[in-house]
Write a protein that holds these residues in place. Structure first.
Motif, PDB file in Angstrom:
ATOM      1  N   LYS A  32       0.807  -1.217   0.000  1.00  0.00           N
ATOM      2  CA  LYS A  32       0.000   0.000   0.000  1.00  0.00           C
ATOM      3  C   LYS A  32       0.848   1.279   0.000  1.00  0.00           C
ATOM      4  O   LYS A  32       0.306   2.380   0.089  1.00  0.00           O
ATOM      5  CB  LYS A  32      -0.994  -0.011   1.158  1.00  0.00           C
TER       6      LYS A  32
ATOM      7  N   ILE B 296       0.839  15.256  -7.633  1.00  0.00           N
ATOM      8  CA  ILE B 296       0.024  14.546  -6.638  1.00  0.00           C
ATOM      9  C   ILE B 296      -0.729  13.381  -7.280  1.00  0.00           C
ATOM     10  O   ILE B 296      -1.152  12.464  -6.600  1.00  0.00           O
ATOM     11  CB  ILE B 296      -0.984  15.460  -5.892  1.00  0.00           C
TER      12      ILE B 296
ATOM     13  N   GLY C 216       3.004   4.071  -1.868  1.00  0.00           N
ATOM     14  CA  GLY C 216       3.247   4.628  -3.179  1.00  0.00           C
ATOM     15  C   GLY C 216       4.721   4.528  -3.539  1.00  0.00           C
ATOM     16  O   GLY C 216       5.542   4.109  -2.722  1.00  0.00           O
ATOM     17  N   GLY C 217       5.052   4.923  -4.760  1.00  0.00           N
ATOM     18  CA  GLY C 217       6.445   4.907  -5.201  1.00  0.00           C
ATOM     19  C   GLY C 217       6.983   3.496  -5.305  1.00  0.00           C
ATOM     20  O   GLY C 217       6.232   2.535  -5.457  1.00  0.00           O
TER      21      GLY C 217
ATOM     22  N   ARG D 174       0.418  11.042  -9.136  1.00  0.00           N
ATOM     23  CA  ARG D 174       1.148   9.798  -9.322  1.00  0.00           C
ATOM     24  C   ARG D 174       1.786   9.268  -8.045  1.00  0.00           C
ATOM     25  O   ARG D 174       2.540   8.287  -8.092  1.00  0.00           O
ATOM     26  CB  ARG D 174       2.185   9.940 -10.421  1.00  0.00           C
ATOM     27  N   GLY D 175       1.475   9.870  -6.918  1.00  0.00           N
ATOM     28  CA  GLY D 175       2.116   9.429  -5.689  1.00  0.00           C
ATOM     29  C   GLY D 175       1.116   8.866  -4.704  1.00  0.00           C
ATOM     30  O   GLY D 175      -0.090   8.886  -4.916  1.00  0.00           O
ATOM     31  N   GLY D 176       1.633   8.357  -3.627  1.00  0.00           N
ATOM     32  CA  GLY D 176       0.807   7.982  -2.499  1.00  0.00           C
ATOM     33  C   GLY D 176       0.143   6.635  -2.612  1.00  0.00           C
ATOM     34  O   GLY D 176       0.377   5.865  -3.535  1.00  0.00           O
ATOM     35  N   VAL D 177      -0.697   6.366  -1.626  1.00  0.00           N
ATOM     36  CA  VAL D 177      -1.365   5.081  -1.457  1.00  0.00           C
ATOM     37  C   VAL D 177      -2.128   4.694  -2.722  1.00  0.00           C
ATOM     38  O   VAL D 177      -2.975   5.450  -3.189  1.00  0.00           O
ATOM     39  CB  VAL D 177      -2.349   5.176  -0.265  1.00  0.00           C
TER      40      VAL D 177
END
Lengths: 342, 342, 342, 342
Positions: D63, D273, D65-66, D275-278
């Motif tokens: 879960k 924003i 990102g990245g 393409r990032g995160g959970v």
């Protein structure tokens, strides 16, 4: 230019309003159609209880959960209803065609009415994703997303307290929500109605991650029962644990797992939060596309058809096909997920 | 330059890791402090079970729910513990001062240990927001936010089905979460332990919005009981509804309200999802500030103090003061909310 | 029983609708007040453009972002306006008292109108949290929450690509959003209008975490300028980088930092998403309480007062006091955050 | 039992870690495979920079990102690289097969290396969803979800201020994100690279809803240019508006629309924003299934294949097929959405 009736029937589902809005706007723009909505599903048809659906009445609704038309579980062919009653009422209201948005029950009734010559187009709706004629149903993605967020939260509590956490999700006959939410949250076991796991293997799936220092996580569909629970004598045995029969499967499993493994275990039933509120973007897109396609079917006078999604396309299928069989989780999908159990 | 021990004790709570991170980074930067964490709260103190806490070990943790140290409900003064045991172990580990992050029980133990000459700084922690020495506790805002999101979802189902929805939230002794989540979701009734409403008025709050065409919404704290439920004979009467005694208050109220009002009623217990997962921004800020302040108290050798928030300031109070009384919802706050009931 | 006018003025802000709803419901229930809303702030007063606000019109709005009344930056005392014009129009509409929800400009106008004998109650509104008479303003918590979620996302991209990420948040004159969002996201530097950091120290804050293997994160308020940027010759120098003058501070800093540190740097301007959409639970509670309190002030005929929050209480202050001075980030709060920089 | 190398290459994307985790766990469990990860994509292959990937190193990452492996845009066949260099390094590290997770560039390189006899399995990755051999790519659903949430927020500001809001989303060559996010947010116009709309029709789409009292919403993909902007003389003309050439398409359109329609217009660029995160639950499921399937392809020694999703199935396609053509938005999908424009 047609006068089109719309109804939403059965349990509510994120995306219903997006279907309604898409139908209305698309019909108005394409061919000056006019629309009425039946209040509370088939109940509104039987009672001639309607509201006008114009441009303004669908403004901004596609991201609202629930249905602006209301819903009920009324069967149009049950007591106080019947084919002729429906036909008469639709005629009296000048309705040329009915777009019925609903699950298996609604679509089965729609099929019978359609066979009797009443022009109907079906739009499939089930949070549980268990209709075989369509790859996915709107509402399902939202339910999985909500369940996943909630289970992500449960995991941190499990880890901090070294507990086994059980999350009970929707799915009476099909385990799709459990399968997806369980896979998304890296569950150590996913228990679904299609697979009658036994308590010994469930406890093994719990103990293995615990021995690695992890907090075990089980995602269980409400309709799951273990091999043992299917035995009449065991069902009685459950009462010996002093657990009430109305408690969900999560509540029933927790004390059993705790007793057998010695690991503190807590169950959480996600319940109604899974089917309400703002639909996911993906569900809004699917619902909107289905709504547009339903109006397309109206204009093609493709009575008795249902709109559905296949891969990335919106297609039409016969209502009969739509009712063919419950779409349960196939063995191969379960096996794929089960690689990561334990 | 001090050697500082940190422990987290009691139920997990969003923000614990942000406190730990802030302590460690602040101590390292300000005065080359070194840190160890006690595993599973006081249990780690009694067992000398620790992990080193350096820069790397707190990297990126402030947005993680739960606690990287683990937690338990072990009482350091209970069986297998005691003041001298704690003193000996801390000494053996070279710990100069202990930062104890916990709720009422932890802070009470901390007070006794502090009075016995063991250097301790307290950091208040309760999801329930019921500590009187601080305006707010971290975790509370997150809990209210999660509850609010979930209840927002329940409302759409209620409206679509014309049901009364009951949401049971945390709060055994204090109704803060119910008060805030209920106010945020425009609940038609908020039921809290501090106010023993009776069933007649509850049903009135349900019927009034229903008559206006709304789906009634009740937010109830787990610790609420109605006037009638406080009567011994009524408690027995509940069994007559065939509802198990372990069912929460929401589950108990639903059939009663449904029977009395004739309105279909569903209860959802939000449960553990309220205390896990990513802390809200507000809780991360509060937790970080408290962590920094705790290290400040260490350097001021302000043993026996607890850090707290008052208005927009972080202050220190005596641990004794912190334990003075449970902070329940005052009459005035309830009355303010009750204006909008029904 | 009063006839009350409500207006919302200035930039939109999550929570405005919750204030409106609380005023209307509270006034209707408590004393059969009647309400009209002025369309688009003071513009509606000058143009006598109003809508009736009854029970139905505020139904379900407390969780909607924006304002159902519309807003504008019209100055009631500017061209086409004036004290007597306002007085005449309110009289003509039978308005007994005006509840003005707005920021510094609105409250300043309200003060002048109030001093001229027009009954007005103020409700403070600023996403930026820079009003000195109140501990917090609604909208601020939502803005910080949105910014924090967005910056959490940026961080994973930064880490994957070993980049320095700059997030520009709102805050022209006060750095509150940057301070809180930066603290919540463990930023390596927080740049605010109140603190004229120089480029050398900013680059140092970037390089330190990079040397530890972290992706540097800077949160900058739109109103920040560096020491060098305050120099006229440097401002011209910026053009030498071929960066346009309309670019925000984040866009300006990125190439400078990249050139000076050799670390790939990307800026993201969060912009309008910070002030729209569903208010946080905390903001809904604050807004609702302020709305209830505003109606209380009406009934106490406490003209010229503004409602505000102090610690956990809703209080009244004089409009004059409300305008005393901009509430900027005090040195002590900045120093507290700066411990964790770099 | 194989020794498997994994790399992630190109822009980061939510779901990468879920692929990595699924590969590692599946390989370990099924056949005691061992894994190394190449640091920063092909760069790690060229530099023999690797980390061991065991059970613990992928714990809890699905879960996040990245990518825990880091990424870069290094071309393995460019300067400092080459087929033999890659072959030598993989051999030296004892790598039996390489799982390459990346977009078009990575897969093209993988094809060439595979044709040269190096065992490679591809996993498609693009936030933009523009790979033709797969129905969807992970990361896309998350990006659409984030964009939709942000645009939902922008809408309330638009409505309150009666402004036209422009949201610029990702999509240099394909308009999938704009199409889906625009449909999900009921945009009045969706502008994508595949459709060169002209300014007159764009302004018409803006004015129509404005005349109905709505705040116009445009969702534009970064790669869109209008018919006029494709003309060389107009491109120069843009400078006459004094807008810098580096400004995105949203920033360029805003002043033009404002000037032509007289409606205040604001642009927001969502940027990184998205393409990032959970990752969304749906992307986690897709990524996990692809990771499991990639290991299946390894064991079938199906070198040169890529895993992909078709309808609800995970299938294998030849890497050549995967590179056939960019999957852009087909006319029919655009027309479907365009019914609701204006």
């Amino acid at each position: 230019m047609a006068h089109i009736g719309i109804l939403t029937s059965g349990g509510d589902c994120p995306g219903l309003n997006a279907v309604i809005r898409a139908c209305v706007l698309c019909g108005i723009r394409r061919s000056d159609d006019t629309f009425i909505g039946f209040v509370d599903g088939w109940r509104g048809v039987l009672d001639r209880n309607t509201i006008d659906l114009d441009w303004m009445s669908v403004r901004g609704i596609s991201k609202l959960g629930g249905t602006i038309l209301g819903t009920s579980r009324t069967n149009p062919l049950g007591e106080g209803g019947g084919i002729e009653h429906v036909r008469t009422n639709l005629k009296a209201l000048g309705v040329d065609v009915l777009i019925a948005i609903g699950g298996e029950g609604t679509l089965a009734a729609a099929k019978i009415l359609s066979d009797a010559g009443i022009p109907i187009i079906g739009v499939p709706k089930t949070v549980d994703n268990d209709l075989s004629a369509t790859d996915y149903t709107f509402g399902f993605d939202t339910a999985v997303e909500i369940a996943t967020e909630a289970i992500d939260r449960l995991k941190t509590t499990g880890e901090s307290h070294h507990r086994c956490m059980i999350a009970e999700v929707m799915g009476r006959n099909a385990g799709w929500i459990a399968l997806h939410a369980g896979m998304a949250t890296s569950a150590h076991a996913i228990l679904i109605p299609e697979q009658r796991s036994n308590l010994a293997e469930i406890c093994e799936w719990v103990q293995k991650p615990f021995r690695r220092g992890r907090a075990p996580l089980i995602v269980v569909a409400e309709g799951f029962i273990s091999e043992e629970m299917a035995q009449p004598h065991y069902a009685r045995g459950l009462d010996a644990f002093n657990r009430p029969r109305f408690g969900g499967i999560g509540e029933r499993l927790a004390p059993i797992i705790e007793e057998r493994t010695g690991i503190e275990t807590r169950a959480t039933t996600l319940g109604h939060i899974q089917r309400g509120g703002v639909p996911s973007a993906s569900d809004r897109v699917l619902a909107t596309r289905l709504g547009i396609a339903a109006v397309g079917a109206v204009h093609d006078r493709d009575w008795g058809s249902m709109v559905a999604v296949r891969a990335t396309d919106i297609v039409r299928v016969n209502l009969a096909e739509a009712l063919d069989s419950l779409k349960t989780v196939p063995q191969q999908r379960y096996d794929e997920a089960a690689i990561l159990f334990g």
